[in-house]
Design an enzyme around this catalytic site. Structure first.
Site, PDB file in Angstrom:
ATOM      1  N   HIS A 284       0.843  -1.200   0.000  1.00 36.11           N
ATOM      2  CA  HIS A 284       0.000   0.000   0.000  1.00 36.11           C
ATOM      3  C   HIS A 284       0.880   1.253   0.000  1.00 36.11           C
ATOM      4  O   HIS A 284       2.073   1.181   0.298  1.00 36.11           O
ATOM      5  CB  HIS A 284      -0.979  -0.005   1.192  1.00 36.11           C
ATOM      6  CG  HIS A 284      -0.324  -0.208   2.524  1.00 36.11           C
ATOM      7  ND1 HIS A 284       0.164  -1.431   2.953  1.00 36.11           N
ATOM      8  CD2 HIS A 284      -0.070   0.658   3.542  1.00 36.11           C
ATOM      9  CE1 HIS A 284       0.673  -1.308   4.168  1.00 36.11           C
ATOM     10  NE2 HIS A 284       0.557  -0.045   4.551  1.00 36.11           N
ATOM     11  N   ARG A 295      -4.021  15.861   5.424  1.00 33.59           N
ATOM     12  CA  ARG A 295      -4.532  14.517   5.707  1.00 33.59           C
ATOM     13  C   ARG A 295      -3.795  13.931   6.924  1.00 33.59           C
ATOM     14  O   ARG A 295      -2.582  14.103   7.066  1.00 33.59           O
ATOM     15  CB  ARG A 295      -4.295  13.606   4.496  1.00 33.59           C
ATOM     16  CG  ARG A 295      -4.761  12.182   4.703  1.00 33.59           C
ATOM     17  CD  ARG A 295      -4.538  11.336   3.455  1.00 33.59           C
ATOM     18  NE  ARG A 295      -5.198  10.057   3.573  1.00 33.59           N
ATOM     19  CZ  ARG A 295      -4.651   8.975   4.130  1.00 33.59           C
ATOM     20  NH1 ARG A 295      -3.432   9.026   4.630  1.00 33.59           N
ATOM     21  NH2 ARG A 295      -5.326   7.860   4.210  1.00 33.59           N
TER      22      ARG A 295
END
Ligand SMILES: O=C(O)CCC(=O)C(=O)O
Ligand SMILES: [Fe+2]
Length: 351
Positions: A284, A295
């Site tokens: 990932h 974020r």
């Protein structure tokens, strides 16, 4: 006094992101981000399994998801929404501090078991730096929190300690169900899940707070480069914003948007080894978005203590004989191997 603890600028340290208004420094410009982004299957709807932890079939569902995906989303996980929101708030409070303040808690480079601020361990494997800063917590963060907020550190400590306590409990529940699916007995489970007792090695369980600040040129930077986690499993809370992408065999890179009320859980290398390769330690990465949002994410790495040995589990009495694909390795040793092998530890212990 505290200023003396700030390291020289030559050391690998996060950028002072707040100071970047228009131009991304050369050190952070990745030449291939456009190609990487183009490879993402935006049209693919990711039907990552959504599993209800209180379902009677949870063990079977978790096991199948680990086989097919190496990742799943969890509902009815038992962690209170209020605690999650408090942890988000404290994470934001930490990363929006001035850079010099955060630098007072810089972790020594290469340290795997220290609390503090810094770059992701994988930074050293890449010629360019990532648009990311992290804060790793192992046990109580009180000493570091006192440096960040000399008069107001208690709230951060209380929230992060409780968050770790609940994540550890959840991790144990998940791992028990997954080991049951593999056919591993209670007795064997106990050996693995023994609490973070110093007598069986240093604790490796860690909570990493991740921050991806807004970027003036998101198309040229990397949030967190592709990696697998070393853990048994990782419990991830994405704070609203997109950016996480997962690599699905046969499909390629696909985005995984946060879904409110769920936690994302992924298989790490140690569980891949324990399952004798049956479960996927999923690749990932995080890409920076155009929307200029800051974020955040909270990743809890559920790990056995350092001196525990992980051996591939080969089912006794199965119809087809099974052979271990990996040699047995202890947790501490595997972390060291992975660091030496540029983040790719599994081939090094293959039989
Ligand atoms: O920020 C995210 O969504 C992922 C973080 C991650 O992969 C990690 O901390 O290992
Ligand atoms: Fe990760």
């Amino acid at each position: 006094m505290a200023d003396q603890e700030i390291p020289p600028p030559s050391q690998l340290v996060p950028l002072n992101f707040a100071s970047v208004q228009t131009h991304v420094p050369e050190s952070h410009l990745w030449p291939n981000v456009k190609e990487l982004s183009a490879a993402v299957k935006l049209d693919k709807r990711v039907s990552l399994p959504l599993i209800d932890l209180v379902n009677d079939d949870a063990s079977e569902l978790l096991g199948r998801a680990c086989e097919e995906w190496g990742m799943f989303q969890l509902i009815n996980h038992g962690v209170s929404q209020t605690l999650i929101e408090e942890a988000e708030e404290e994470t934001r409070r930490l990363f929006t501090l001035p850079a010099a303040q955060k630098m007072k808690t810089l972790r020594s480079p290469g340290s795997l078991t220290a609390t503090g601020y810094g770059m992701a361990g994988i930074s050293k494997y890449h010629p360019k730096l990532m648009w990311h800063e992290g804060f790793t917590i192992i046990g109580s963060p009180i000493n570091e929190a006192k440096k960040l907020w000399p008069n107001d550190y208690k709230r951060f400590c209380d929230v992060m300690e409780e968050y770790q306590r609940q994540m550890k409990g959840l991790g144990e529940r998940i791992i028990r169900l997954i080991l049951k699916f593999l056919g591993i007995s209670e007795e064997e489970m106990m050996k693995l899940l023994t609490s973070t007792d110093e007598s069986i090695g240093k604790p490796y369980m860690a909570l990493r707070l991740n921050s991806y600040p807004p970027c003036p040129d998101p198309g040229q930077v990397m949030g967190l480069a592709a990696h697998t986690d070393t853990s048994l499993c990782t419990i991830l809370h994405q704070v609203r914003s997109n950016g996480l992408q997962i690599f699905k065999d046969g499909t390629g890179w696909v985005p995984l948007s946060p879904m409110s009320g769920t936690l994302v859980v992924n298989v790490g290398d140690l569980l891949h080894i324990l399952s004798n390769g049956r479960f996927t330690s999923i690749l990932h990465r995080v890409m920076i978005q155009e929307n200029k949002e800051h974020r955040f994410s909270l990743a809890y790495f559920y790990d056995p203590p350092g001196d525990i040995y992980i051996s591939p589990y080969c089912k006794p009495l199965s119809d087809t004989p099974q052979f271990p694909l990996y040699r047995s390795v202890n947790v501490k040793e595997y972390f060291a191997i992975k660091a030496k092998k540029m983040g790719s530890g599994l081939p090094a212990i293959k039989i």
